[in-house]
Design a protein around this motif. Structure first.
Motif, PDB file in Angstrom:
ATOM      1  N   ASP A 154       2.055 -11.377 -10.991  1.00 49.26           N
ATOM      2  CA  ASP A 154       0.561 -11.139 -10.827  1.00 49.26           C
ATOM      3  C   ASP A 154       0.158 -11.064  -8.925  1.00 49.26           C
ATOM      4  N   GLU A 155       1.277 -12.084  -8.473  1.00 51.59           N
ATOM      5  CA  GLU A 155       1.171 -12.212  -7.022  1.00 51.59           C
ATOM      6  C   GLU A 155       1.691 -10.740  -6.556  1.00 51.59           C
ATOM      7  N   TYR A 156       2.554 -10.365  -6.906  1.00 46.73           N
ATOM      8  CA  TYR A 156       3.042  -8.919  -6.577  1.00 46.73           C
ATOM      9  C   TYR A 156       1.961  -8.022  -6.639  1.00 46.73           C
ATOM     10  N   GLU A 157       1.545  -7.826  -7.876  1.00 45.05           N
ATOM     11  CA  GLU A 157       0.517  -6.791  -8.073  1.00 45.05           C
ATOM     12  C   GLU A 157      -0.830  -7.015  -7.164  1.00 45.05           C
ATOM     13  N   SER A 158      -1.259  -8.262  -7.013  1.00 44.36           N
ATOM     14  CA  SER A 158      -2.393  -8.308  -6.275  1.00 44.36           C
ATOM     15  C   SER A 158      -2.233  -8.009  -4.804  1.00 44.36           C
ATOM     16  N   ARG A 159      -1.086  -8.293  -4.324  1.00 43.09           N
ATOM     17  CA  ARG A 159      -0.808  -8.116  -2.848  1.00 43.09           C
ATOM     18  C   ARG A 159      -0.405  -6.731  -2.536  1.00 43.09           C
ATOM     19  N   PHE A 160       0.572  -6.383  -3.536  1.00 43.20           N
ATOM     20  CA  PHE A 160       1.300  -5.194  -3.061  1.00 43.20           C
ATOM     21  C   PHE A 160       1.074  -3.947  -3.708  1.00 43.20           C
ATOM     22  N   ILE A 161       0.301  -3.737  -4.686  1.00 44.15           N
ATOM     23  CA  ILE A 161       0.104  -2.419  -5.337  1.00 44.15           C
ATOM     24  C   ILE A 161      -1.239  -2.337  -5.571  1.00 44.15           C
ATOM     25  N   ASN A 162      -1.508  -0.961  -6.054  1.00 48.60           N
ATOM     26  CA  ASN A 162      -3.026  -0.814  -6.260  1.00 48.60           C
ATOM     27  C   ASN A 162      -3.821  -0.719  -5.000  1.00 48.60           C
ATOM     28  N   LYS A 163      -3.150  -0.426  -3.834  1.00 45.15           N
ATOM     29  CA  LYS A 163      -4.041  -0.745  -2.781  1.00 45.15           C
ATOM     30  C   LYS A 163      -3.999   0.749  -2.328  1.00 45.15           C
ATOM     31  N   GLN A 164      -5.070   1.143  -1.834  1.00 46.03           N
ATOM     32  CA  GLN A 164      -5.274   2.706  -1.073  1.00 46.03           C
ATOM     33  C   GLN A 164      -4.539   2.395   0.304  1.00 46.03           C
ATOM     34  N   PRO A 165      -3.726   3.211   0.617  1.00 45.94           N
ATOM     35  CA  PRO A 165      -3.152   3.213   1.670  1.00 45.94           C
ATOM     36  C   PRO A 165      -4.175   3.464   2.847  1.00 45.94           C
ATOM     37  N   SER A 166      -3.937   2.765   4.194  1.00 44.62           N
ATOM     38  CA  SER A 166      -4.786   3.040   5.216  1.00 44.62           C
ATOM     39  C   SER A 166      -4.345   4.092   5.869  1.00 44.62           C
ATOM     40  N   LEU A 167      -5.329   4.827   6.598  1.00 49.03           N
ATOM     41  CA  LEU A 167      -4.835   6.008   7.625  1.00 49.03           C
ATOM     42  C   LEU A 167      -5.320   5.490   9.103  1.00 49.03           C
ATOM     43  N   ARG A 168      -4.348   5.916   9.967  1.00 45.59           N
ATOM     44  CA  ARG A 168      -4.584   5.483  11.406  1.00 45.59           C
ATOM     45  C   ARG A 168      -4.069   6.743  12.133  1.00 45.59           C
ATOM     46  N   ILE A 169      -4.399   6.736  13.438  1.00 42.51           N
ATOM     47  CA  ILE A 169      -4.002   7.547  14.647  1.00 42.51           C
ATOM     48  C   ILE A 169      -2.379   7.149  14.802  1.00 42.51           C
ATOM     49  N   ALA A 177      -0.334   7.534   7.318  1.00 42.75           N
ATOM     50  CA  ALA A 177      -0.951   6.923   5.976  1.00 42.75           C
ATOM     51  C   ALA A 177       0.184   5.618   6.003  1.00 42.75           C
ATOM     52  N   LEU A 178      -0.469   4.459   5.647  1.00 45.48           N
ATOM     53  CA  LEU A 178       0.537   3.298   5.630  1.00 45.48           C
ATOM     54  C   LEU A 178       0.039   2.515   4.289  1.00 45.48           C
ATOM     55  N   SER A 179       1.345   2.085   3.583  1.00 38.57           N
ATOM     56  CA  SER A 179       1.194   1.517   2.404  1.00 38.57           C
ATOM     57  C   SER A 179       2.031   0.055   2.555  1.00 38.57           C
ATOM     58  N   SER A 180       1.484  -0.875   2.524  1.00 37.97           N
ATOM     59  CA  SER A 180       2.259  -2.061   2.614  1.00 37.97           C
ATOM     60  C   SER A 180       2.886  -2.153   4.262  1.00 37.97           C
ATOM     61  N   ASP A 181       2.116  -1.688   5.040  1.00 38.98           N
ATOM     62  CA  ASP A 181       2.551  -1.548   6.463  1.00 38.98           C
ATOM     63  C   ASP A 181       3.959  -0.455   6.673  1.00 38.98           C
ATOM     64  N   GLU A 182       4.048   0.160   5.647  1.00 42.08           N
ATOM     65  CA  GLU A 182       5.009   1.158   5.990  1.00 42.08           C
ATOM     66  C   GLU A 182       4.446   2.709   5.857  1.00 42.08           C
ATOM     67  N   ILE A 183       4.965   3.482   6.900  1.00 42.65           N
ATOM     68  CA  ILE A 183       4.377   4.801   7.057  1.00 42.65           C
ATOM     69  C   ILE A 183       4.844   5.691   5.877  1.00 42.65           C
ATOM     70  N   VAL A 184       3.984   6.033   4.891  1.00 44.56           N
ATOM     71  CA  VAL A 184       4.248   6.783   3.762  1.00 44.56           C
ATOM     72  C   VAL A 184       3.841   8.313   3.898  1.00 44.56           C
ATOM     73  N   GLY A 185       3.022   8.616   5.130  1.00 39.92           N
ATOM     74  CA  GLY A 185       2.745  10.161   5.090  1.00 39.92           C
ATOM     75  C   GLY A 185       2.233  10.364   6.266  1.00 39.92           C
ATOM     76  N   THR A 186       2.214  11.771   6.800  1.00 39.28           N
ATOM     77  CA  THR A 186       1.937  12.118   8.140  1.00 39.28           C
ATOM     78  C   THR A 186       1.389  13.537   8.151  1.00 39.28           C
ATOM     79  N   VAL A 187       0.595  13.766   9.199  1.00 37.74           N
ATOM     80  CA  VAL A 187       0.088  14.961   9.535  1.00 37.74           C
ATOM     81  C   VAL A 187      -0.258  15.070  10.957  1.00 37.74           C
ATOM     82  N   SER A 188      -0.118  16.387  11.564  1.00 41.12           N
ATOM     83  CA  SER A 188      -0.410  16.431  12.882  1.00 41.12           C
ATOM     84  C   SER A 188      -1.415  17.714  13.326  1.00 41.12           C
TER      85      SER A 188
END
Ligand SMILES: CC(C)(COP(=O)(O)OP(=O)(O)OC[C@H]1O[C@@H](n2cnc3c(N)ncnc32)[C@H](O)[C@@H]1OP(=O)(O)O)[C@@H](O)C(=O)NCCC(=O)NCCS
Length: 329
Positions: free
Chosen positions: A156-171, A222-233
């Motif tokens: 449950d610690e893993y699930e609450s902290r690391f999954i089901n979170k919307q990736p964040s977007l940034r420049i 796009a970042l998920s758990s601090d890792e870049i998982v997507g990009t667009v330019s």
């Protein structure tokens, strides 16, 4: 640089033994014989994995134990990274948590670490492992005794902290170039055989090529758990905003990240008074075409990139801009 985990095999044994027995590592990890490692490859209860870069260079190894444990408690038995302080250890830990909780369905992932192993304890804590206690003076060494910290993470610690979170977007910033190049390489790899060599090289730019893009392009990640998982330019083309190098890692697909990246670009384009969005894709990138169509892009023409067929798609922004103007009144 990004890493991946793969099963260890016979040809990796020299690397594994070399890493384990080197002076900087053997003070922190147990040592097995060649035969003990070999037996571990096929043991049902163990997982012996190489940590390698996307280019296939081994940079460490990992052993998990207790895979068949009836208490669903998996032991993170050993990790050695040969090229230290480059982020490989943290990345490997993230993949191990994913493997343990998402694939192997563990309830608990645990490890022990020597009290004086400050670097390892730092990454375990940073990656969410909780200290359970100390096994005081449990190891006899040449000049005395050493203590072990026991640390663990529960499902449950893993699930609450690391999954089901919307990736964040940034420049993106130039420091992201290496990760962006890796995301593009990993995302397009499955289609490589459909491109000509030159077209594939143009589709999957090098780190330096990406760095050069920062002057004339705006890049999102796009970042998920601090890792870049997507990009667009995007590039400015007079009244149109041209979209390129859109990619989402295979394991991050299906989470509407592509749609969110396009929406971000559309908002930017409307705010800057662009009249249309345009892009080139290829007919075999069916999943991407589906996304573009759903987002309102229509086919405008066909072309060719070094012998690979191209498809031009556009979305008019006139009505969106008009709507925005009216809302402001
Ligand atoms: C422990 C080990 C697996 C970590 O792998 P790594 O690739 O070097 O780790 P990373 O580069 O991902 O992260 C290193 C982190 O430790 C920090 N660090 C480095 N030296 C440190 C020290 N002396 N004390 C505390 N933190 C330290 C770094 O700042 C970095 O943290 P940050 O990203 O928050 O700044 C690797 O160093 C190793 O193989 N060590 C020898 C074997 C070992 O100890 N295995 C674990 C047995 S339990």
């Amino acid at each position: 640089m990004k890493i991946r985990l793969r099963r260890t095999n016979e040809s990796d044994l020299d690397f594994v033994l070399g890493a384990e027995q080197s002076a900087e590592n053997r003070i922190f990890v147990g040592a097995w014989t060649r035969e003990q490692h070999r037996v571990a490859f096929d043991a049902k209860d163990l997982s012996h994995l190489i940590i390698e870069t996307i280019e296939g260079k081994p940079v460490g190894y990992v052993i998990l134990a207790g895979l068949a444990d009836t208490n669903e408690s998996i032991e993170f038995r050993r990790i050695v990274v040969t090229e230290k302080n480059q982020g490989y250890g943290k990345q490997a830990l993230r993949q191990i948590k994913k493997l343990a909780f998402e694939e192997l369905k563990a309830h608990r992932l645990w490890l022990d670490v020597k009290e004086e192993n400050a670097r390892a304890r730092h990454i375990y804590k940073a990656e969410g492992f909780v200290a359970e206690g100390v096994l005081r003076d449990c190891l006899k060494i040449e000049n005395g005794y050493e203590s072990l910290f026991v640390m663990s993470m529960l499902r449950d610690e893993y699930e609450s902290r690391f999954i089901n979170k919307q990736p964040s977007l940034r420049i993106a910033a130039p420091e992201d170039a290496e990760e962006i190049a890796a995301v593009l390489a990993e995302s397009f790899a499955e289609h490589e055989s459909s491109y000509t060599a030159k077209a594939y090289a143009a589709t999957v730019p090098t780190v330096d090529e990406i760095k050069q893009r920062f002057g004339e392009e705006k890049i999102w990640v796009a970042l998920s758990s601090d890792e870049i998982v997507g990009t667009v330019s995007i590039i400015d083309k007079n009244k149109a905003l041209y979209i390129r190098s859109m990619a989402i890692l295979p394991e991050a697909r299906g989470n509407r990240i592509g749609e969110r990246l396009l929406k971000e670009i559309e908002n930017y384009a409307v705010a800057c008074n662009y009249q249309k969005l345009s892009l080139n894709t290829t007919p075999f990138l069916k999943r991407a075409i589906r996304l573009y169509k759903k987002f309102g892009f229509v086919r405008r023409g066909a072309g060719d990139l070094f012998g690979t067929p191209l498809l031009t798609m556009e979305k008019s922004l006139k009505s969106a801009a008009k709507f925005k103007r009216e809302m402001k009144k």
